[in-house]
Design a protein around this motif. Structure first.
Motif, mmCIF file in Angstrom:
data_model
loop_
_atom_site.group_PDB
_atom_site.id
_atom_site.type_symbol
_atom_site.label_atom_id
_atom_site.label_comp_id
_atom_site.label_asym_id
_atom_site.label_seq_id
_atom_site.Cartn_x
_atom_site.Cartn_y
_atom_site.Cartn_z
ATOM 1 N N ASN A 1 -20.730 -13.886 38.118
ATOM 2 C CA ASN A 1 -21.825 -14.525 37.387
ATOM 3 C C ASN A 1 -22.769 -13.511 36.749
ATOM 4 N N MET A 2 -22.544 -12.223 37.016
ATOM 5 C CA MET A 2 -23.353 -11.173 36.392
ATOM 6 C C MET A 2 -22.788 -10.823 35.018
ATOM 7 N N SER A 3 -23.585 -10.120 34.223
ATOM 8 C CA SER A 3 -23.063 -9.556 32.983
ATOM 9 C C SER A 3 -22.089 -8.434 33.339
ATOM 10 N N THR A 4 -21.218 -8.088 32.399
ATOM 11 C CA THR A 4 -20.254 -7.005 32.642
ATOM 12 C C THR A 4 -20.975 -5.724 33.020
ATOM 13 N N TRP A 5 -22.044 -5.419 32.318
ATOM 14 C CA TRP A 5 -22.793 -4.197 32.603
ATOM 15 C C TRP A 5 -23.365 -4.214 34.019
#
Length: 281
Positions: free
Chosen positions: A224-228
């Motif tokens: 659920n996080m951004s790729t970064w």
């Protein structure tokens, strides 16, 4: 003996290498930006530096209250509380119950609701199947503890946990090193002190890292996080583990000791594994 600077440098270099190997496409896309690469390296170095700083004043014979007092001098109260709760992030529970039909059933639930279908333990294959599912939960929660130990907050839903468990069960089935680490964990929880238990969890984490399963779990849990954000999270965890290995795991083991104080459900999972072993004989 390696200096602190040498350990930090190795931790940063290994973090870059680990994430690049595990997730080459995402890594290349994110770190094209020199500023992002610097931020990644700085975060990894900070994680290694924290391990080194904490390790300097910790001893294997410290009780949980001594560890807590020591950590509160070096970390925020919020971080210490997060570590204390690090083994209480729920995945799923397995309850072994003998029912009216005379069979022992494994009921697999999450927050009191069915998570997977219940299984009748009427064959060695069924017992082994439930064992793998329980081991998956133990390993996932150990990795969640690592994320808590470095200050990463997680909120994982049922679908994420199901996907993560499904992905790691085959890895555990095929890894003799992980199975030996789980056996050592069971033994420590039968007869060991809290330090012995924490050390066994540390070695389970170490072997999960060596087997490559750690990255599968982190990527899945951080979906659920951004790729970064999850790339940076993976780098922080990698650097922390490298620094921990260079210092005999002192800081991470101490954090695990602290987390064990309120880890009733985790303890129950490990004891379940021993009970399932007895049913396999």
């Amino acid at each position: 003996m390696a200096s602190n600077r040498d350990i930090e440098d190795k931790a940063v270099a290994t973090a870059l290498d680990d994430v690049q190997k595990a997730h080459p496409d995402e890594f290349a896309a994110v770190l094209k930006d020199p500023q992002r690469k610097k931020e990644f390296e700085d975060a990894a170095r900070d994680a290694a530096r924290e391990v080194l700083k904490l390790s300097s004043g910790l001893r294997p014979d410290m009780a949980a209250d001594e560890i807590e007092a020591y950590l509160e001098k070096a970390l925020s109260k919020e971080r210490v509380q997060q570590i204390k709760n690090g083994l209480n992030i729920p995945t799923y529970q397995i309850r072994l119950n003998k029912k009216d039909d005379g069979k022992t059933w494994a009921d697999i639930t999450r927050d009191g609701e069915e998570f997977m279908p219940s299984r009748a333990l009427v064959s060695l294959a069924a017992v082994k199947d439930v064992s793998w599912i329980q081991i998956a939960s133990v390993i996932i929660e150990a990795v969640m503890l690592v994320l808590s130990a470095v200050g990463i907050k997680l909120a994982v839903d049922e679908k994420v946990i199901q996907k993560t468990a499904q992905e790691i069960v085959p890895v555990v089935e095929s890894s003799s090193a992980l199975q030996k680490a789980v056996d050592a964990l069971k033994e420590a929880f039968k007869n060991g002190s809290n330090y012995d238990k924490a050390k066994a969890i540390f070695y389970l984490i170490k072997d999960s890292y060596s087997a490559g399963i750690l990255w599968k779990i982190i990527k899945s849990l951080c979906s659920n996080m951004s790729t970064w954000d999850w790339i940076k999270t993976a780098g922080i965890v990698s650097a922390m583990i490298i620094a921990a290995l260079a210092t005999d795991g002192v800081a991470l083991i101490a954090k695990i000791v602290l987390a064990l104080n309120s880890a009733y459900e985790f303890v129950k999972k490990v004891l379940n594994l021993s009970q399932l072993d007895e049913m396999s004989v």
